[in-house]
Motif scaffolding. Structure first.
Motif, PDB file in Angstrom:
ATOM      1  N   THR A 172       0.737  -1.200  -0.086  1.00 13.79           N
ATOM      2  CA  THR A 172       0.081   0.039   0.023  1.00 13.79           C
ATOM      3  C   THR A 172       0.885   1.466  -0.189  1.00 13.79           C
ATOM      4  OG1 THR A 172      -1.431  -1.024   1.296  1.00 13.79           O
ATOM      5  CG2 THR A 172      -2.061   1.166   0.934  1.00 13.79           C
ATOM      6  N   LEU A 173       2.123   1.190   0.684  1.00 16.02           N
ATOM      7  CA  LEU A 173       2.789   2.209   0.750  1.00 16.02           C
ATOM      8  C   LEU A 173       3.427   2.595  -0.552  1.00 16.02           C
ATOM      9  CD1 LEU A 173       4.586   4.332   2.664  1.00 16.02           C
ATOM     10  CD2 LEU A 173       6.151   2.369   2.473  1.00 16.02           C
ATOM     11  N   LYS A 174       3.367   1.710  -1.554  1.00 13.41           N
ATOM     12  CA  LYS A 174       3.822   1.974  -2.812  1.00 13.41           C
ATOM     13  C   LYS A 174       2.954   2.813  -3.747  1.00 13.41           C
ATOM     14  CE  LYS A 174       6.418  -2.216  -3.319  1.00 13.41           C
ATOM     15  NZ  LYS A 174       6.478  -3.482  -3.996  1.00 13.41           N
ATOM     16  N   GLN A 175       1.839   3.224  -3.156  1.00 13.61           N
ATOM     17  CA  GLN A 175       0.751   3.848  -3.664  1.00 13.61           C
ATOM     18  C   GLN A 175       0.841   5.326  -3.436  1.00 13.61           C
ATOM     19  OE1 GLN A 175      -3.133   2.950  -2.814  1.00 13.61           O
ATOM     20  NE2 GLN A 175      -2.722   0.474  -3.419  1.00 13.61           N
ATOM     21  N   PHE A 176       1.975   5.673  -2.438  1.00 16.44           N
ATOM     22  CA  PHE A 176       2.410   6.982  -2.183  1.00 16.44           C
ATOM     23  C   PHE A 176       3.653   7.471  -3.024  1.00 16.44           C
ATOM     24  CE2 PHE A 176      -0.390   5.775   1.153  1.00 16.44           C
ATOM     25  CZ  PHE A 176      -1.074   6.894   1.859  1.00 16.44           C
ATOM     26  N   PRO A 177       3.437   8.098  -4.109  1.00 20.01           N
ATOM     27  CA  PRO A 177       4.491   8.222  -4.970  1.00 20.01           C
ATOM     28  C   PRO A 177       5.383   9.503  -4.472  1.00 20.01           C
ATOM     29  CG  PRO A 177       2.572   9.590  -5.904  1.00 20.01           C
ATOM     30  CD  PRO A 177       2.234   8.862  -4.348  1.00 20.01           C
ATOM     31  N   GLU A 178       5.506  10.049  -3.315  1.00 16.87           N
ATOM     32  CA  GLU A 178       6.018  11.216  -2.817  1.00 16.87           C
ATOM     33  C   GLU A 178       7.676  11.078  -3.167  1.00 16.87           C
ATOM     34  OE1 GLU A 178       2.696  11.607   0.330  1.00 16.87           O
ATOM     35  OE2 GLU A 178       4.366  12.891   0.619  1.00 16.87           O
ATOM     36  N   ARG A 179       8.074  12.184  -3.496  1.00 14.23           N
ATOM     37  CA  ARG A 179       9.717  12.262  -3.732  1.00 14.23           C
ATOM     38  C   ARG A 179      10.191  12.879  -2.317  1.00 14.23           C
ATOM     39  NH1 ARG A 179      10.153   8.818  -7.547  1.00 14.23           N
ATOM     40  NH2 ARG A 179       8.016   8.407  -6.849  1.00 14.23           N
ATOM     41  N   ASN A 180       9.591  13.864  -1.835  1.00  9.52           N
ATOM     42  CA  ASN A 180      10.204  14.424  -0.371  1.00  9.52           C
ATOM     43  C   ASN A 180       9.592  13.378   0.703  1.00  9.52           C
ATOM     44  OD1 ASN A 180      10.905  17.164  -1.374  1.00  9.52           O
ATOM     45  ND2 ASN A 180       9.032  17.117  -2.126  1.00  9.52           N
ATOM     46  N   LEU A 181      10.607  12.569   1.072  1.00 13.32           N
ATOM     47  CA  LEU A 181       9.971  11.477   1.950  1.00 13.32           C
ATOM     48  C   LEU A 181      10.122  11.778   3.394  1.00 13.32           C
ATOM     49  CD1 LEU A 181      11.533   7.962   0.946  1.00 13.32           C
ATOM     50  CD2 LEU A 181       9.220   8.607   0.933  1.00 13.32           C
ATOM     51  N   PHE A 182       9.255  11.293   4.034  1.00 12.32           N
ATOM     52  CA  PHE A 182       9.123  11.647   5.553  1.00 12.32           C
ATOM     53  C   PHE A 182       8.041  10.474   5.941  1.00 12.32           C
ATOM     54  CE2 PHE A 182       7.721  13.535   9.618  1.00 12.32           C
ATOM     55  CZ  PHE A 182       9.028  13.657  10.157  1.00 12.32           C
ATOM     56  N   LEU A 183       8.845   9.275   6.108  1.00 15.27           N
ATOM     57  CA  LEU A 183       7.953   7.890   6.186  1.00 15.27           C
ATOM     58  C   LEU A 183       7.335   8.004   7.656  1.00 15.27           C
ATOM     59  CD1 LEU A 183      10.597   5.392   5.039  1.00 15.27           C
ATOM     60  CD2 LEU A 183       8.367   5.899   3.889  1.00 15.27           C
ATOM     61  N   ARG A 184       7.764   8.306   8.474  1.00 16.91           N
ATOM     62  CA  ARG A 184       7.024   8.365   9.729  1.00 16.91           C
ATOM     63  C   ARG A 184       5.717   9.363   9.821  1.00 16.91           C
ATOM     64  NH1 ARG A 184      11.824  11.061  13.523  1.00 16.91           N
ATOM     65  NH2 ARG A 184      13.051  10.097  11.774  1.00 16.91           N
ATOM     66  N   ALA A 185       5.663  10.037   8.909  1.00 14.87           N
ATOM     67  CA  ALA A 185       4.070  10.736   8.718  1.00 14.87           C
ATOM     68  C   ALA A 185       3.310  10.279   7.555  1.00 14.87           C
ATOM     69  CB  ALA A 185       4.451  12.270   8.503  1.00 14.87           C
TER      70      ALA A 185
END
Ligand code: UDP
Ligand code: MG
Length: 313
Positions: A172-185
């Motif tokens: 499911t995380l793969k559906q978040f295509p963000e480049r600016n990563l801040f995984l804990r949020a």
């Protein structure tokens, strides 16, 4: 029985790697032996463009033990990118990400797995105390978590990137295509059932932090600007407030002019110009920061590039 992958991002960790390999392979072997996880479970070291002997040490460990695998990134992509590389390159039922310096307690992993087995998709490792952090890191961290909450960003207090996730959560995380990563949020946004496991974070046993103040501040700003538009909204409110104050001031100026008292102080004028130009520049800066984020997002550059993989199909 579930296949567990333990992901360890490494950047210039030669001083501690041998110790980490020893501790983590012992833990993995014990968990396999006691039937907690399948015998295909593995450690995966992600070498994030280290310039020291880290990669050589990892390669040697992979040759000796088939349960140790490795991903070598083509250059340094940063901690967040390295974690993602590990999770996306390894196929497993359950993933746990943990720093290679063993500051997070690996003995929590069996307890995390218990939560997964009882139906959770995400288990957050949360620090019980920050005794081993410097005074500066401790206080700034508390202020930062409070600030994020105020700005409406949902993040687990005192949780860094020590967490366990099921394959479903990672997919499911793969559906978040963000480049600016801040995984804990991002992870709390997945919304699956989650649990927390508490541990005492110990001091680094060897080597130095790979998170200097500049990197820490960049990550902290990512946490605010990727998840909250409140700073931009504040600029708008500030604009309204200043417009209102200026109109009141204008009335006063017209009044002074009407009674022919316009030769007023130079000081007040300079003060007003200085304050307003500061506010304007700050507002422009905040808007620029968000624009820069859009700039990075639209290019959709890869978050990591794999150079080589060992013991991974
Ligand atoms: N790390 C990484 N890439 C980087 C910086 C750090 O993979 O560009 C890894 C590092 O090797 C460690 C983890 O991320 O395993 C956390 O870094 P560190 O322990 O230096 O951070 P701190 O605990 O001081 O916040
Ligand atoms: Mg550390």
């Amino acid at each position: 029985m579930k296949k567990l992958a333990i992901i360890l991002p490494c950047y210039n960790e030669e001083e501690i790697l041998s110790q980490t390999i020893k501790t983590m392979s012992a833990l993995l072997a014990k968990m396999i032996k006691t039937g907690k996880i399948s015998k295909e479970s593995l450690l995966c070291f992600v070498n994030d463009g280290s310039r020291d002997k880290s990669w050589d040490i990892i390669k040697k460990a992979c040759l000796k033990n088939p349960n140790i695998s490795a991903v070598n990134l083509s250059k340094n992509f940063g901690h967040q990118g390295a974690i993602l590389a590990g999770m996306y390159e390894v196929s497993a039922d359950v993933y746990v990400t943990i720093d290679a310096d063993l500051q997070d307690n690996p003995n929590c992993i069996p307890e995390m797995l218990k939560n997964i087995n009882s139906g959770c998709d995400i288990v957050y490792g949360v620090r019980d105390s920050r005794q081993t952090d410097s005074f500066f890191k401790r206080t700034t961290a508390v202020i930062y978590y409070r600030l994020l909450k105020l700005l409406g960003v949902n993040i687990v207090y005192n949780h860094a990137d020590f967490r366990m996730m099921t394959r479903r959560a990672v997919e499911t995380l793969k559906q978040f295509p963000e480049r600016n990563l801040f995984l804990r949020a991002i992870i709390p946004l997945l919304g699956f059932k989650s649990a927390t496991v508490y541990y005492d974070r110990t001091a680094r046993q060897a080597g130095e932090t790979k998170y200097p103040l500049s990197k820490m501040m960049a990550l902290a700003w990512n946490g605010v600007s990727n998840f909250s538009i409140i700073p931009l909204r504040l600029v708008t409110f500030l604009g309204f407030a200043i417009c209102f104050l200026s109109s009141v001031f204008l009335c006063y100026v017209v009044y002074r002019w009407s009674i022919k008292g316009t030769i007023v102080g130079w000081a007040s004028l300079v003060t007003i110009i200085t304050i307003f130009s500061g506010v304007q520049l700050l507002s422009l800066g905040i808007i620029g920061e968000y624009l820069a984020k859009v700039f990075v997002e639209v290019k959709k550059r890869p978050l990591f590039i794999v150079d080589e993989k060992i013991n991974l199909s």
